[in-house]
Scaffold this active site. Structure first.
Site, PDB file in Angstrom:
ATOM      1  N   VAL A 249      -8.531 -33.963  -9.006  1.00 57.32           N
ATOM      2  CA  VAL A 249      -7.452 -33.467  -9.519  1.00 57.32           C
ATOM      3  C   VAL A 249      -7.762 -32.852 -10.707  1.00 57.32           C
ATOM      4  O   VAL A 249      -7.365 -31.773 -11.360  1.00 57.32           O
ATOM      5  CB  VAL A 249      -6.295 -34.114  -9.578  1.00 57.32           C
TER       6      VAL A 249
ATOM      7  N   GLN B  38      -1.920 -37.398  -7.835  1.00 54.88           N
ATOM      8  CA  GLN B  38      -2.626 -37.644  -7.247  1.00 54.88           C
ATOM      9  C   GLN B  38      -2.480 -37.469  -5.596  1.00 54.88           C
ATOM     10  O   GLN B  38      -3.474 -37.528  -4.707  1.00 54.88           O
ATOM     11  CB  GLN B  38      -3.926 -38.871  -7.297  1.00 54.88           C
TER      12      GLN B  38
ATOM     13  N   HIS C 192      11.823 -14.472   7.988  1.00 52.43           N
ATOM     14  CA  HIS C 192      11.573 -14.158   6.596  1.00 52.43           C
ATOM     15  C   HIS C 192      11.874 -15.505   5.600  1.00 52.43           C
ATOM     16  O   HIS C 192      11.518 -15.422   4.640  1.00 52.43           O
ATOM     17  CB  HIS C 192      12.880 -13.197   6.364  1.00 52.43           C
TER      18      HIS C 192
ATOM     19  N   ASN D  26     -10.472 -31.288 -11.964  1.00 55.25           N
ATOM     20  CA  ASN D  26     -11.354 -30.190 -12.134  1.00 55.25           C
ATOM     21  C   ASN D  26     -12.186 -30.214 -13.004  1.00 55.25           C
ATOM     22  O   ASN D  26     -12.584 -29.103 -13.848  1.00 55.25           O
ATOM     23  CB  ASN D  26     -10.601 -28.950 -12.188  1.00 55.25           C
TER      24      ASN D  26
ATOM     25  N   ASP E 137       1.034  -1.280  -0.042  1.00 53.95           N
ATOM     26  CA  ASP E 137      -0.057  -0.028   0.062  1.00 53.95           C
ATOM     27  C   ASP E 137       0.849   1.213   0.028  1.00 53.95           C
ATOM     28  O   ASP E 137       0.405   2.231  -0.619  1.00 53.95           O
ATOM     29  CB  ASP E 137      -0.886   0.039   1.156  1.00 53.95           C
ATOM     30  N   GLY E 138       1.935   1.215   0.550  1.00 59.22           N
ATOM     31  CA  GLY E 138       3.020   2.421   0.582  1.00 59.22           C
ATOM     32  C   GLY E 138       3.428   2.920  -0.711  1.00 59.22           C
ATOM     33  O   GLY E 138       3.400   3.793  -1.119  1.00 59.22           O
TER      34      GLY E 138
ATOM     35  N   HIS F 225       0.165 -41.148 -11.470  1.00 60.20           N
ATOM     36  CA  HIS F 225      -0.600 -40.835 -10.296  1.00 60.20           C
ATOM     37  C   HIS F 225       0.232 -39.807  -9.177  1.00 60.20           C
ATOM     38  O   HIS F 225      -0.391 -39.856  -8.178  1.00 60.20           O
ATOM     39  CB  HIS F 225      -0.719 -42.467  -9.678  1.00 60.20           C
TER      40      HIS F 225
ATOM     41  N   ASP G 246       1.489 -10.408   3.222  1.00 57.98           N
ATOM     42  CA  ASP G 246       0.550 -10.085   4.358  1.00 57.98           C
ATOM     43  C   ASP G 246      -0.836 -10.377   3.964  1.00 57.98           C
ATOM     44  O   ASP G 246      -1.897 -10.508   4.992  1.00 57.98           O
ATOM     45  CB  ASP G 246       0.774  -8.836   5.019  1.00 57.98           C
TER      46      ASP G 246
ATOM     47  N   GLU H   2      -3.838 -35.997 -21.071  1.00 59.90           N
ATOM     48  CA  GLU H   2      -3.931 -37.592 -21.213  1.00 59.90           C
ATOM     49  C   GLU H   2      -4.699 -37.866 -22.355  1.00 59.90           C
ATOM     50  O   GLU H   2      -4.458 -39.027 -23.132  1.00 59.90           O
ATOM     51  CB  GLU H   2      -3.825 -38.299 -19.999  1.00 59.90           C
TER      52      GLU H   2
END
Length: 872
Positions: free
Chosen positions: A620, A755, A390, A622, A211-212, A752, A258, A720
């Site tokens: 996996v 997975q 860090h 989706n 933000d700065g 695999h 953050d 695949e």
């Protein structure tokens, strides 16, 4: 009929090269004829030659016949073409769909800098800005060392090239450097910065920072006109230069681990920081269990508790301290009682997460040492403190941060090039999976309002100002960690099961569902081995401690099978009746979706199946309709991305090597596409984007040209089941043959391993929220369908799938999702991520147009404040 004449010279074939040139010219003419015919109707070009008219008359038939013969020959054998001029038939998009983005930046210049604290994923954003900027025709400049480099000028501001951002996608930190700059805070410093930009003709500035840094950029823009006037008076710049640089466009990207910038769901670096934290927490958990220890872990975040909160959710911590919501005045008693109860349930460890800015109600800091001393003094537990420091900002960026940085970089360039003097400085970000542009200073103001609210003790307002996502995470955590199961029971029995292939994050969803169910007073039942286990009566009660430590476990603790329920209706009905099951939660992939549809279909014959049903997508691949994301896909994506990093490193070491990698996903190309974007692949072949032998030729020729540059390695991903004929072996053999003498080819089938593994923070958190929300919905449906002590659910909305749609978690009736599904190929008919494929190709240096038909319009932060999801 309209004619388009063009020249084709008759050339004697004195050499093979001249013959090839003549053949190529004829082929190009034939391609023009083909394209004109296809796009404009009956529209043939006429071939004129430079021969004498008498010769034309005698040999016209032969010439035309020969042209068509060559055209058809090369159509069937496209690799006979000269490889230096690849066709681009599929790469070009219709003009009417969107503007030509490769011309937007001509005559413009863009500078990109990173400022403030570094964050993983910044390099992905820089890479995208550079490459998309060059793609649009603009000049792009690096500004090294942040604002300090902008003030100092000289070699700190250098023109970027395509190759200069190669191999930086997987690097942490920021390659172009960052620094805290006091000089830029002064007007003299900003005068120097303005002069350095004007002298190079730069009027577009992309700032990646916190933000700065972004506030400083907005101040710079506001003063721009006055700075130029002062520079002209002092002779720093000429009047002509002032005219050419009359206004400055500013676009920001938030790079901060953050996640403390309001208006954005996720900032660059946050997901990677969570990866580092969870790796450490998982490692500490094993030693804590061995010695029955309590660990106090302090994480970063400055005045924001996001990292601490998500860490607590993802590891199932006993307590978390965040600055936005300090504990009650008697928190010491509550904490000790909580730790004692956890040990009493059989746990051998306690985990306490502390945000570095944690405070009490009076604003006094709560430190890790304070908590350790409290636990040791009151409970006598062996307690250790670990301050992560860090290490959270270091390491390789996650796949999420690479994709986030790349998408935001593309959007930033588009926002800059579309900017006008009246356009306010904006921040580009993602809301859900949608790119958004937000007024910079609105976001900065809301961020400052959070700090003000905390300083004034208005902590509820502080949580609300953090945004909807933060609120929901906090509500879920409070329930899971601070609410004890009631002594009175609801009388309802809820069953939870896993169906399909295992996916990381399934166990987190089960844990959340079980514990939230117990908090509602339900009896929770675990079904082992999917629908087959339900048919065979493999059902047992599961209690609070039975799911302890499940969030970090991969695979499926309940066991999962692909068996569908249709042939077991009688047995399943008997099991439901025997165990008096009132509601069912099915967590799994496409089999979970289709199996649940079968259960709904079976309601007409079996009354026992008339119970509320909720499906949570977990696969996996989706590929479940109704949800933009599935539990487990992020973990698989990170596995593929990290593997590609190692392979790219190998290819870069040996030089002139191309790797072909096969990914999972069935017919769904999500993993291949997103992994290609995250790893910087040159191509990704998927079923949803059909390709031909000519497209393969384009890719081979593209890699051939790439080997002539300083970047002498290639990466190609193949889903695949993208094509039954163009198999991984076929593509490997093709690349090997065509690359002889230019590059070597290697192949790798990941299998695999995609997975397995420990679930990522995203999948743990996503699974936890999905599991919790499903129980709340199911509880309401059971009450709604209850009649005289019996449950009878036969309406469409009593069997739903819980999915992420754009920006919200929503329940959708399974029956409504049938029309949105391609059952033959087990994929949704519409998939949002397909619109990201042009970005992959552009970043790999293909000459195509970026689809801008869905532009991210400027939104206001107030309008983003959607209602919080139903209380859990």
């Amino acid at each position: 009929m309209r004619f388009k004449p063009f020249q084709c010279k008759a050339v004697p074939f004195t050499s093979a090269s001249k013959r090839q040139a003549w053949e190529r010219q004829l082929l190009q003419q034939a391609d023009i004829m083909s394209i004109n015919t296809r796009e404009e109707g009956w529209h043939f070009p006429v071939m004129w030659t430079s021969l004498d008219l008498s010769v034309i008359g005698s040999k016209l038939f032969i010439s035309v016949s020969l042209a068509f013969a060559v055209f058809f020959f090369f159509s069937f054998f496209p690799f006979s073409q000269n490889k230096k001029e690849p066709p681009a038939k599929k790469m070009l998009q219709p003009k009417e769909k969107h503007e030509h983005t490769h011309n937007l930046g001509i005559g413009k210049a863009i500078a990109v800098l990173t400022s403030g604290g570094d964050a993983q994923g910044m390099n992905a954003a820089v890479r995208a800005v550079v490459r998309v900027g060059i793609f649009t025709g603009a000049k792009v400049y690096f500004v090294h060392e942040g604002y300090q480099g902008l003030v100092d000028g000289g070699d700190n501001i250098k023109e970027a090239t395509w190759e200069s951002v190669s191999m930086m996608l997987q690097l942490g930190g920021t390659v172009i450097g960052s620094a805290r700059c006091q000089d830029f805070r002064t007007r003299e410093g900003r005068l120097k910065a303005a002069r350095n930009l004007v002298k190079r003709g730069i009027t577009n500035l992309c700032v990646i920072g916190g933000d700065g840094s972004l506030t400083g950029a907005d101040t710079f823009r506001a003063e721009w006109s006055n700075l130029l006037m002062e520079l002209v008076k002092t002779g720093g710049i000429t009047a002509e230069e002032t005219k050419n640089s009359s206004h400055l466009n500013i676009v920001g990207m938030v790079g901060s681990i953050d996640n403390d910038f309001c208006g954005t769901d996720m900032t660059i670096g946050t997901d990677s920081a969570l990866h580092r934290i969870m790796e450490i927490v998982d490692a500490i958990t094993t030693t804590a269990q061995s010695h029955q220890r309590t660990f106090v872990l302090e994480v970063m975040g400055r005045h924001c508790g996001y990292l601490a909160l998500i860490t607590a959710l993802a590891c199932g911590a006993d307590w978390v301290f965040i600055p936005e919501s300090p504990p009650e005045d008697d928190w010491e008693e509550h904490l000790c009682r909580r730790l004692t109860e956890t040990r009493g349930r059989g746990s051998r460890l306690n985990i306490i997460i502390v945000a570095e800015g944690a405070i009490n109600k009076q604003g006094k800091p709560i430190t890790s040492e304070d908590i350790k001393n409290l636990v040791v003094k009151r409970l006598g537990y062996d307690t250790r403190v670990t301050i992560l420091g860090h290490v959270q900002r270091g390491g390789t960026p996650s796949a999420f941060d690479r994709i986030l940085g790349s998408r935001m970089g593309v959007e930033a360039v588009m926002a800059l090039l579309e900017g006008t003097p009246d356009t306010p400085a904006c921040v580009v970000s993602l809301s859900g999976n949608q790119a958004v542009r937000l007024p910079l200073m609105e976001c900065v103001q809301v961020t400052k309002d959070v700090t003000t609210a905390m300083n004034e003790g208005r902590f509820e307002d502080a949580v609300k100002l953090r945004g909807r996502s933060f609120q929901n995470n906090w509500n879920v955590y409070k329930l899971l960690a601070h609410v004890r199961p009631p002594s009175t029971k609801s009388g309802y029995n809820l069953a939870v099961m896993n169906v399909g292939a295992p996916a990381a994050g399934m166990n987190a969803a089960v844990r959340a569902a079980v514990r939230i169910g117990l908090i509602h007073g339900h009896k929770m039942l675990a079904v082992h081995d999917g629908f087959e286990g339900l048919a065979h009566g493999q059902v047992e009660e599961i209690v609070w401690g039975g799911v302890g430590g499940w969030t970090g476990l991969g695979g499926s603790k309940l066991g999962t099978k692909r068996t569908l329920p249709k042939k077991y209706f009688e047995e399943i009905s008997a099991t439901i009746s025997t165990f008096n099951i009132h509601g069912l939660i099915v967590i799994g992939g496409f089999e979970a979706f289709t199996g649940s549809l079968e259960l709904v279909e079976g309601r007409s014959k079996y009354e026992e199946l008339c119970i509320p049903l909720c499906v949570i997508p977990a696969t996996v691949s989706n590929n479940v309709p109704g949800s933009d994301f599935s539990i487990g896909a992020d973990t698989a994506l990170n596995t593929i991305t990290m593997t590609c990093d190692r392979i790219k490193q190998s290819a870069a070491g040996t030089k002139r090597r191309v790797f072909i990698i096969e990914t999972m996903g069935g017919f769904c190309g999500y993993l291949a596409t997103m992994a290609g974007l995250a790893s910087g692949a040159d191509a990704a072949y998927i079923y949803e984007d059909p390709f031909t032998i000519r497209d393969l030729q384009v890719n081979v020729e593209h890699l051939t040209e790439k080997m002539k540059t300083t970047v002498k390695r290639g990466l190609v991903l193949r889903n695949e089941k993208c094509n039954e004929n163009y198999t991984t072996d076929f593509i490997f053999n093709l690349y090997s043959e065509e690359g002889k003498g230019i590059f070597e080819s290697r192949k790798n089938v990941l299998g695999h391993m995609q997975q397995g593994g420990t679930p990522t923070p995203f999948d743990r958190n996503f699974g936890t929220k999905m599991g919790a929300k499903s129980v709340v919905w199911l509880t309401g449906k059971i009450k709604e369908c209850s009649r005289h002590g019996r449950i009878f659910a036969n309406t469409l909305d009593s069997a739903c799938l819980l999915g992420m749609r754009r920006r919200s978690l929503v329940f959708q009736p399974l029956a409504e999702l049938e029309n949105q599904t391609d059952f033959e190929h087990r994929i949704p008919k519409q998939q949002w991520w397909l619109k990201l494929r042009p970005i992959l190709k552009i970043l790999a240096k293909y000459k195509i147009d970026l689809d801008t038909s869905e532009k991210a319009h400027l939104e206001h932060v107030a309008r983003k404040g959607l209602p919080v999801e139903a209380n859990i």
